[in-house]
Enzyme design. Structure first.
Site, PDB file in Angstrom:
ATOM      1  N   GLU A   4       0.805  -1.174  -0.234  1.00  0.00           N
ATOM      2  CA  GLU A   4       0.035   0.112  -0.050  1.00  0.00           C
ATOM      3  C   GLU A   4       1.005   1.148  -0.035  1.00  0.00           C
ATOM      4  O   GLU A   4       0.647   2.411   0.490  1.00  0.00           O
ATOM      5  CB  GLU A   4      -1.166  -0.078   1.204  1.00  0.00           C
ATOM      6  CG  GLU A   4      -0.435  -0.206   2.621  1.00  0.00           C
ATOM      7  CD  GLU A   4      -1.474  -0.048   3.652  1.00  0.00           C
ATOM      8  OE1 GLU A   4      -2.086   0.953   3.650  1.00  0.00           O
ATOM      9  OE2 GLU A   4      -1.593  -1.039   4.564  1.00  0.00           O
TER      10      GLU A   4
ATOM     11  N   CYS B  66      -3.140  -3.501   4.755  1.00  0.00           N
ATOM     12  CA  CYS B  66      -2.526  -4.576   5.185  1.00  0.00           C
ATOM     13  C   CYS B  66      -2.931  -5.931   4.707  1.00  0.00           C
ATOM     14  O   CYS B  66      -2.099  -7.145   4.996  1.00  0.00           O
ATOM     15  CB  CYS B  66      -2.278  -4.519   6.586  1.00  0.00           C
ATOM     16  SG  CYS B  66      -1.945  -2.898   7.140  1.00  0.00           S
TER      17      CYS B  66
ATOM     18  N   THR C 112       3.328   4.267  15.780  1.00  0.00           N
ATOM     19  CA  THR C 112       3.127   3.032  15.216  1.00  0.00           C
ATOM     20  C   THR C 112       3.788   3.005  13.873  1.00  0.00           C
ATOM     21  O   THR C 112       3.199   2.006  13.221  1.00  0.00           O
ATOM     22  CB  THR C 112       1.973   2.677  15.220  1.00  0.00           C
ATOM     23  OG1 THR C 112       1.044   3.652  14.554  1.00  0.00           O
ATOM     24  CG2 THR C 112       1.385   2.723  16.765  1.00  0.00           C
TER      25      THR C 112
ATOM     26  N   SER D  53     -10.216   2.496  14.747  1.00  0.00           N
ATOM     27  CA  SER D  53      -9.409   1.296  13.931  1.00  0.00           C
ATOM     28  C   SER D  53      -9.199   0.105  14.717  1.00  0.00           C
ATOM     29  O   SER D  53      -9.120  -1.190  14.262  1.00  0.00           O
ATOM     30  CB  SER D  53      -8.198   1.694  13.267  1.00  0.00           C
ATOM     31  OG  SER D  53      -7.078   2.046  14.082  1.00  0.00           O
TER      32      SER D  53
ATOM     33  N   HIS E 272      -2.199  -9.817  12.445  1.00  0.00           N
ATOM     34  CA  HIS E 272      -1.709  -8.635  11.988  1.00  0.00           C
ATOM     35  C   HIS E 272      -1.171  -7.611  13.087  1.00  0.00           C
ATOM     36  O   HIS E 272      -1.739  -7.559  14.262  1.00  0.00           O
ATOM     37  CB  HIS E 272      -2.724  -7.968  11.021  1.00  0.00           C
ATOM     38  CG  HIS E 272      -2.226  -6.545  10.621  1.00  0.00           C
ATOM     39  ND1 HIS E 272      -1.188  -6.237  10.227  1.00  0.00           N
ATOM     40  CD2 HIS E 272      -2.891  -5.366  10.781  1.00  0.00           C
ATOM     41  CE1 HIS E 272      -0.925  -4.897  10.015  1.00  0.00           C
ATOM     42  NE2 HIS E 272      -2.056  -4.272  10.399  1.00  0.00           N
TER      43      HIS E 272
ATOM     44  N   ASN F 118       5.129  -1.233  12.579  1.00  0.00           N
ATOM     45  CA  ASN F 118       4.224  -1.677  11.600  1.00  0.00           C
ATOM     46  C   ASN F 118       5.105  -1.736  10.142  1.00  0.00           C
ATOM     47  O   ASN F 118       5.550  -0.869   9.964  1.00  0.00           O
ATOM     48  CB  ASN F 118       2.924  -0.867  11.488  1.00  0.00           C
ATOM     49  CG  ASN F 118       1.816  -1.534  10.763  1.00  0.00           C
ATOM     50  OD1 ASN F 118       1.961  -2.719  10.355  1.00  0.00           O
ATOM     51  ND2 ASN F 118       0.859  -0.920  10.921  1.00  0.00           N
TER      52      ASN F 118
HETATM   53  P1  HMG Z   1      -2.933   6.885  21.320  1.00  0.00           P
HETATM   54  O1  HMG Z   1      -4.170   8.077  21.548  1.00  0.00           O
HETATM   55  O2  HMG Z   1      -1.670   7.415  21.149  1.00  0.00           O
HETATM   56  O3  HMG Z   1      -2.987   5.992  22.744  1.00  0.00           O
HETATM   57  O4  HMG Z   1      -3.611   5.894  20.262  1.00  0.00           O
HETATM   58  P2  HMG Z   1      -3.902   5.733  23.843  1.00  0.00           P
HETATM   59  O5  HMG Z   1      -4.266   6.956  24.746  1.00  0.00           O
HETATM   60  O6  HMG Z   1      -5.354   4.938  23.251  1.00  0.00           O
HETATM   61  O7  HMG Z   1      -3.053   4.647  24.746  1.00  0.00           O
HETATM   62  C1  HMG Z   1      -2.539   3.683  24.146  1.00  0.00           C
HETATM   63  C2  HMG Z   1      -2.514   2.532  25.098  1.00  0.00           C
HETATM   64  O8  HMG Z   1      -1.302   3.099  25.948  1.00  0.00           O
HETATM   65  C3  HMG Z   1      -3.838   2.579  26.204  1.00  0.00           C
HETATM   66  O9  HMG Z   1      -3.974   1.024  26.478  1.00  0.00           O
HETATM   67  C4  HMG Z   1      -3.449   3.382  27.231  1.00  0.00           C
HETATM   68  O10 HMG Z   1      -4.029   3.015  28.540  1.00  0.00           O
HETATM   69  C5  HMG Z   1      -1.837   2.889  27.354  1.00  0.00           C
HETATM   70  P3  HMG Z   1      -5.444   0.532  26.158  1.00  0.00           P
HETATM   71  O11 HMG Z   1      -6.637   1.211  26.915  1.00  0.00           O
HETATM   72  O12 HMG Z   1      -5.568   0.556  24.488  1.00  0.00           O
HETATM   73  O13 HMG Z   1      -5.153  -0.843  26.706  1.00  0.00           O
HETATM   74  N1  HMG Z   1      -1.069   3.860  28.155  1.00  0.00           N
HETATM   75  C6  HMG Z   1      -0.131   3.708  29.032  1.00  0.00           C
HETATM   76  N2  HMG Z   1       0.290   2.512  29.506  1.00  0.00           N
HETATM   77  C7  HMG Z   1       1.329   2.536  30.327  1.00  0.00           C
HETATM   78  N3  HMG Z   1       1.925   3.747  30.992  1.00  0.00           N
HETATM   79  C8  HMG Z   1       1.635   4.695  30.436  1.00  0.00           C
HETATM   80  C9  HMG Z   1       0.454   5.051  29.625  1.00  0.00           C
HETATM   81  N4  HMG Z   1      -0.209   5.947  29.005  1.00  0.00           N
HETATM   82  C10 HMG Z   1      -1.384   5.435  28.105  1.00  0.00           C
HETATM   83  N5  HMG Z   1       2.012   5.837  30.912  1.00  0.00           N
HETATM   84  C11 HMG Z   1      -3.311   4.329  18.607  1.00  0.00           C
HETATM   85  C12 HMG Z   1      -2.986   4.802  20.201  1.00  0.00           C
HETATM   86  C13 HMG Z   1      -2.849   2.866  18.448  1.00  0.00           C
HETATM   87  C14 HMG Z   1      -4.913   4.613  18.298  1.00  0.00           C
HETATM   88  C15 HMG Z   1      -2.531   5.060  17.775  1.00  0.00           C
HETATM   89  O14 HMG Z   1      -1.059   4.954  17.909  1.00  0.00           O
HETATM   90  C16 HMG Z   1      -2.873   5.056  16.401  1.00  0.00           C
HETATM   91  O15 HMG Z   1      -3.863   5.751  15.830  1.00  0.00           O
HETATM   92  N6  HMG Z   1      -1.996   4.238  15.446  1.00  0.00           N
HETATM   93  C17 HMG Z   1      -2.352   3.827  14.034  1.00  0.00           C
HETATM   94  C18 HMG Z   1      -3.537   3.096  13.893  1.00  0.00           C
HETATM   95  C19 HMG Z   1      -3.364   1.674  14.319  1.00  0.00           C
HETATM   96  O16 HMG Z   1      -2.335   1.200  14.364  1.00  0.00           O
HETATM   97  N7  HMG Z   1      -4.474   1.044  14.530  1.00  0.00           N
HETATM   98  C20 HMG Z   1      -4.401  -0.359  14.672  1.00  0.00           C
HETATM   99  C21 HMG Z   1      -5.865  -0.990  14.311  1.00  0.00           C
HETATM  100  S1  HMG Z   1      -5.858  -0.844  12.245  1.00  0.00           S
HETATM  101  C22 HMG Z   1      -4.866  -1.905  11.692  1.00  0.00           C
HETATM  102  O17 HMG Z   1      -4.049  -2.540  12.278  1.00  0.00           O
HETATM  103  C23 HMG Z   1      -4.581  -1.542  10.192  1.00  0.00           C
HETATM  104  C24 HMG Z   1      -3.249  -0.862   9.749  1.00  0.00           C
HETATM  105  O18 HMG Z   1      -2.085  -1.704  10.033  1.00  0.00           O
HETATM  106  C25 HMG Z   1      -3.229  -0.277   8.395  1.00  0.00           C
HETATM  107  C26 HMG Z   1      -3.874  -0.994   7.479  1.00  0.00           C
HETATM  108  O19 HMG Z   1      -4.405  -2.090   7.389  1.00  0.00           O
HETATM  109  O20 HMG Z   1      -3.166  -0.863   6.314  1.00  0.00           O
HETATM  110  C27 HMG Z   1      -3.154   0.216  10.903  1.00  0.00           C
END
Ligand code: HMG
Length: 393
Positions: A84, A116, A157, A206, A238, A281
């Protein structure tokens, strides 16, 4: 006759950014990255690396292995290139790859896209082709650079990598089963319009869509195959980041695996997460690097063990399928070269990372030579009149 993965290898870029360094410079708590999303480092590509060079570098151990065993590379008559991070709206990246690898001209080449997921579509197409023509081999390649806007939650990520897979009859690594479970749903969780070089993502949504998809694909898989959760020894998911796989596995186990302790569930996936934690990733390649991680990092003999695979591509398509490790699979592993490659990556400080992130291939149609940064055998030497120029180092 069985059909499946005869050989598999991966490649990632030669630079990495420690997420503690990212956290120290963007005001985040490092534990959010190392614990919350379960990532330590991410690979960062040099100016002379793209999906073609990474793919070609991933193919090197496979072709060397074939040559050492006296096997004919001309048996590869199809290349399916999943990405992609396409470099051209028209020409398939696989055609450049075919040329760099000096493969026979009697070889069809095509590029596939569905976020992906497309590497899995490629793998399934390859198995169908080989089932029909068992003497022929298909080279499935998945190569991507995960790139989000700076200072967004997605930035931590990022990552990159490529995987190369030979699909054949009577494979020496993984015999794949024909039954699969599929789920497609039109959602806007992650996408990248043609005019953007970074993905747009509704991050938290997501992760919810991913979990919904794993359950639906699993339900379809169960109906198709009759297999139960207890029939599996290991799982590869994945891997946008390693915590996502842990969440998906617990989600799937919930209601399906009452007798397994939390530790037993973790043991079913932990080895598959090791490489992703330090590469980040790699979109289409991510789950397959997870499989390599499982094989490279498990000392016990896995022959006869059944692995469940969940492939997810935003937008979204998910597929659950399965395969069994073949007796003697260890002879086909490239563990040492993978571990050497990972260990020899150059750590970046934040300033270097910012500089490398800012680099984009010039679009002015002029002649541009790119700095030699990669250690890989293949590199993108430059661009001239909108044509990418690749070279062998
Ligand atoms: P965010 O807003 O940075 O983080 O987004 P958050 O506030 O949701 O925190 C993440 C986790 O860290 C949470 O845990 C927090 O509690 C924890 P959870 O509630 O999820 O269990 N946390 C802590 N833990 C320990 N100590 C601390 C602390 N602070 C917070 N101090 C997000 C995170 C993954 C959403 C962001 O990084 C993002 O948007 N990433 C890109 C999208 C993505 O990877 N999505 C995954 C599913 S979609 C997919 O897999 C397809 C993809 O590969 C693309 C494709 O298909 O082509 C992405």
């Amino acid at each position: 006759m069985s059909v499946g993965i005869d050989d598999i290898s991966f490649y990632t870029a030669n630079f990495s950014l420690d997420l503690q360094e990212l956290a120290a410079n963007n005001g985040s708590d490092a534990a959010k990255y190392t614990v919350g999303i379960g990532q330590e480092r991410m690979s960062v590509p040099g100016a002379d690396e793209d999906v073609v060079t990474m793919a070609a570098n991933a193919c090197v151990p496979l072709l060397e292995g074939m040559a050492q065993r006296g096997e004919d590379a001309n048996a590869i008559n199809t290349i399916l290139f999943a990405t992609e991070t396409g470099i051209d709206q028209s020409k398939a990246a696989g055609v450049y790859l075919h040329s760099l690898l000096k493969l026979n001209s009697r070889c069809r080449v095509v590029e596939l896209k569905q976020a992906c997921y497309s590497a899995t579509a490629a793998l399934q197409l390859a198995t169908a082709w080989v089932a029909r023509k068992p003497k022929e081999k298909v080279l499935v390649v998945a190569s991507d650079i995960a790139r989000y806007d700076r200072q967004t939650p997605g930035e931590a990520t990022q990552g990159c990598g490529a995987v190369a897979i030979i699909v054949s009859a009577n494979p020496r690594l993984v015999a794949l089963d024909a039954e699969t479970g599929i789920h497609t749903e039109d959602v806007m969780d992650f996408w990248r319009p043609n005019y953007r070089s970074t993905a747009l993502v509704d991050g938290k949504y997501s992760t919810k869509v991913y979990l919904r998809c794993v359950r639906s694909a699993w339900q379809d898989f169960q109906q198709q195959s009759g297999l139960q959760f207890g029939d599996f020894d290991y799982f590869c998911y994945h891997l946008p980041f390693s915590r996502m796989a842990q969440k998906a596995h617990n989600h799937l186990a919930n209601g399906n695996a009452h007798e397994l302790s939390a530790q037993a569930l973790e043991d079913q996936i932990s080895s598959s997460l090791i490489y992703n934690r330090i590469t980040g990733n790699s979109y289409t390649a991510a789950m397959y690097i997870g499989l390599i991680s499982l094989l490279d990092n498990t000392a016990q003999d896995l022959a006869g063990k059944r692995v469940g695979f969940f492939s997810y591509g935003s937008g979204s398509v998910g597929e659950f399928f399965t395969g069994t490790l073949v007796v003697g699979y260890q002879d086909m592993l490239h563990q040492q070269s993978h571990q050497h490659m990972l260990a020899s990556r150059k750590p970046l400080n934040y300033a270097n990372y910012q500089q490398m992130y800012a680099f984009e291939v010039p679009t002015d149609g002029g002649d541009h030579a790119f700095a030699e940064q990669t250690n890989g055998k293949f590199r993108l030497a430059g661009i001239s009149q909108h044509k990418r120029l690749y070279e062998v180092r």
